[in-house]
Design a protein around this motif. Structure first.
Motif, PDB file in Angstrom:
ATOM      1  N   LYS A   7     -11.649  92.179  90.341  1.00  0.00           N
ATOM      2  CA  LYS A   7     -11.581  90.899  89.609  1.00  0.00           C
ATOM      3  C   LYS A   7     -12.425  90.808  88.546  1.00  0.00           C
ATOM      4  N   ASP A   8     -13.438  91.486  88.372  1.00  0.00           N
ATOM      5  CA  ASP A   8     -14.516  91.350  87.278  1.00  0.00           C
ATOM      6  C   ASP A   8     -13.624  92.144  85.862  1.00  0.00           C
ATOM      7  N   LEU A   9     -12.981  93.221  86.174  1.00  0.00           N
ATOM      8  CA  LEU A   9     -12.351  94.123  85.267  1.00  0.00           C
ATOM      9  C   LEU A   9     -11.437  92.920  84.490  1.00  0.00           C
ATOM     10  N   LEU A  10     -10.520  92.352  85.294  1.00  0.00           N
ATOM     11  CA  LEU A  10      -9.711  91.501  84.959  1.00  0.00           C
ATOM     12  C   LEU A  10     -10.055  90.415  83.946  1.00  0.00           C
ATOM     13  N   GLU A  11     -11.166  89.736  84.588  1.00  0.00           N
ATOM     14  CA  GLU A  11     -11.614  88.767  83.745  1.00  0.00           C
ATOM     15  C   GLU A  11     -12.131  89.037  82.376  1.00  0.00           C
ATOM     16  N   LYS A  12     -12.653  90.476  82.405  1.00  0.00           N
ATOM     17  CA  LYS A  12     -13.175  91.040  81.070  1.00  0.00           C
ATOM     18  C   LYS A  12     -11.974  91.199  80.072  1.00  0.00           C
ATOM     19  N   LEU A  13     -10.865  91.751  81.071  1.00  0.00           N
ATOM     20  CA  LEU A  13      -9.743  92.055  79.934  1.00  0.00           C
ATOM     21  C   LEU A  13      -9.017  90.896  79.368  1.00  0.00           C
ATOM     22  N   ASP A  14      -9.003  89.829  80.241  1.00  0.00           N
ATOM     23  CA  ASP A  14      -8.310  88.497  79.632  1.00  0.00           C
ATOM     24  C   ASP A  14      -9.238  88.164  78.536  1.00  0.00           C
ATOM     25  N   ASN A  15     -10.468  88.349  78.449  1.00  0.00           N
ATOM     26  CA  ASN A  15     -11.161  87.826  77.241  1.00  0.00           C
ATOM     27  C   ASN A  15     -10.695  89.021  75.996  1.00  0.00           C
ATOM     28  N   THR A  16     -10.605  90.133  76.333  1.00  0.00           N
ATOM     29  CA  THR A  16     -10.509  91.183  75.255  1.00  0.00           C
ATOM     30  C   THR A  16      -8.893  90.933  74.664  1.00  0.00           C
TER      31      THR A  16
END
Ligand code: BG6
Length: 491
Positions: A96-105
């Protein structure tokens, strides 16, 4: 071109399907400009890998594509990896954390596709945990892509469906049947509904029978363990073969929307005459390959495969006769056959038209005209052939068969996209037309379950009953001969 923005999470990212089909398909979409830079792929699997190592395997899987290494490098930068335990909640939280980060990137706006390309026993657990740990609660869309097998029979499919429906609504679920992504399978409806010369004849007044053959030359390769639990009926008939029958038989949809097309296909499956257990033998034939010659060499029998039981009664071949009890099709048999280690790799549909009322050109007892056939070549050639009769050149009024041929993939420069490429793109765009609805899955299990029940309870004493490299057991010919028909050659 619509360029969807999304993160694709592939469960089973170190597996065969990911490498053979998914990475190359996503790469093709990228190369053709169907994807902008706003996408990411997250591979998850049990194995411990760094994102760098994962990227190398992605690059390797597309290494035969003739493109600059810069393009490959920028593409693979979009790939990330997380090692994952599907039963451990902390894996989901980390993801979940990774996806949130990637959403921004990558500016993917919370859009997520969860692609389950792994052992089916975990489908339900993953779907439930994705919801429970909040991975599906985003501002964008969440979709679940599920590979087959979707259950083993109707009760297990129902159970799986109930489990995934706790986390995803029907319209968020994309059940893959890769045959629906094939160019020529998609062409069936166009050939039928865009041609004035076919649709008026497409019924029991003019069509004698329809034959759908999907033959393979390969054996079970390294999938013996899975195949032993499946057999050709579950592996090919319940899904691919029945989907092709539905497309051939459905009524014209009132619009080309997902709901309308699916609803017409569902009606066909509802109209299928159920096969009772004591009738299975009259409608279906099973086979298992023995050894034989293929491509100039001898190949071993199914039972000799190291992952297969020495006395296995798993079928590697199925032929069957399906009847559709509605106004359009009453009395017209749909014959299907599929098998491994057959003569040729070929998927073809042959529509045999009825004989004309009176034959002017031949007397009694003389050679007969060949019937008109419409052949839809799904693979490896893609195209259509129409078999007609014309005058034989010379003094006599005799007929000779002539073919009108159209070959889709013979045209220079036309490189038909792979089925997976189309399906992944459809899912990214939110078009579920070429995925199977739950009702279709349920109805087709309902149709095949009595057949597998009978086959599993009765020993197949004749196995193996066809030689590798042949077109299957002779009983399949008798199935048609009883109705006065033959299988039209496919190669
Ligand atoms: C898969 C089956 O769904 O379809 C395989 O599991 C089979 O056993 C394959 O070989 C055939 O697909 P295609 O596209 O090669 O006809």
């Amino acid at each position: 071109i619509e360029q969807p923005k999304t993160i694709v999470v592939i469960f089973g990212a170190t597996g065969d399907l990911a490498k053979r089909k998914l990475f190359p398909s996503i790469f093709n979409l990228y190369r053709k400009g169907n994807l902008s830079e706003d996408f990411a792929v997250v591979g998850v699997a049990r194995r411990d890998l760094s994102s760098e190592e994962f990227r190398s395997s992605v690059k390797e899987s597309i290494s035969n594509k003739q493109v600059s290494s810069d393009k490959v490098d920028t593409f693979s930068e979009h790939f990330h990896y997380q090692s994952f335990d599907v039963t451990n909640p902390s894996s989901y939280l980390e993801l979940k954390d990774l996806l949130e980060k990637l959403d921004n990137t990558y500016q993917t706006e919370g859009n997520r596709i969860f692609y389950l390309a792994m052992a089916p026993e975990f489908f339900g657990t993953i779907a439930e945990n994705l919801k429970k740990e909040g991975l599906t609660a985003t501002s964008g869309f969440s979709r679940l892509v599920i590979e087959k097998p979707f259950g083993h029979n109707l009760p297990s499919a129902k159970q799986l469906n109930e489990q995934i429906r706790k986390a995803f609504k029907e319209e968020q679920i994309y059940r893959i049947d890769h045959y629906l992504g094939k160019e020529m399978v998609q062409n069936i409806e166009v050939i039928r509904f865009a041609n004035a010369i076919f649709e008026p004849l497409w019924n029991n007044r003019y069509i004698a029978n329809i034959q759908v053959t999907s033959s393979e030359t390969l054996g079970v390769e390294d999938r013996g363990r899975y195949y032993e639990t499946s057999g050709a009926l579950r592996d090919m008939v319940q899904n691919h073969m029945m989907q092709m029958v539905a497309l051939l038989a459905m009524e014209p949809p009132i619009k080309l929307t997902t709901e309308e097309i699916r609803s017409e296909k569902i009606k066909v499956l509802r109209a299928l005459r159920p096969i009772k257990e004591d009738e299975v033998h009259d409608y279906f034939v099973r086979g298992q390959y023995g050894k034989g010659m293929q491509n100039g060499g001898e190949v071993e029998s199914y039972r000799d495969d190291s992952n297969v039981d020495d006395n296995s009664i798993t079928e590697t071949y199925v032929a069957g006769k399906l009847l559709i009890d509605n106004f359009r099709w009453a009395g017209v048999p749909f014959y299907i056959r599929t098998g491994k280690r057959m003569t040729a790799k070929s998927t073809k549909i042959v529509v045999q038209f009825k004989d004309i009322p009176m034959n002017l050109y031949y007397g009694k007892g003389e050679q007969q005209q060949t019937p008109n056939l419409l052949v839809i070549n799904i693979q490896p050639e893609e195209g259509i052939t129409l078999h007609l009769n014309a005058k034989k050149a010379g003094q006599h009024m005799q007929t000779t068969p002539v073919n009108l041929d159209f070959c889709n993939n013979c045209i220079d420069g036309i490189n038909t996209p792979e089925a997976y490429e189309k399906l992944i793109y459809d899912c990214m765009k939110g078009d579920a037309t070429n995925f199977t609805h739950w009702d279709e899955v349920a109805l087709s299990w309902n149709f095949v379950d009595p057949i597998s029940n009978v086959w599993e309870s009765q020993m197949a004493t004749q196995f193996p009953n066809y030689e590798s490299g042949s077109m299957g057991p002779k009983e399949a010919d008798q199935l048609l001969a009883r109705d006065g028909f033959i299988w039209w050659p496919v190669s």
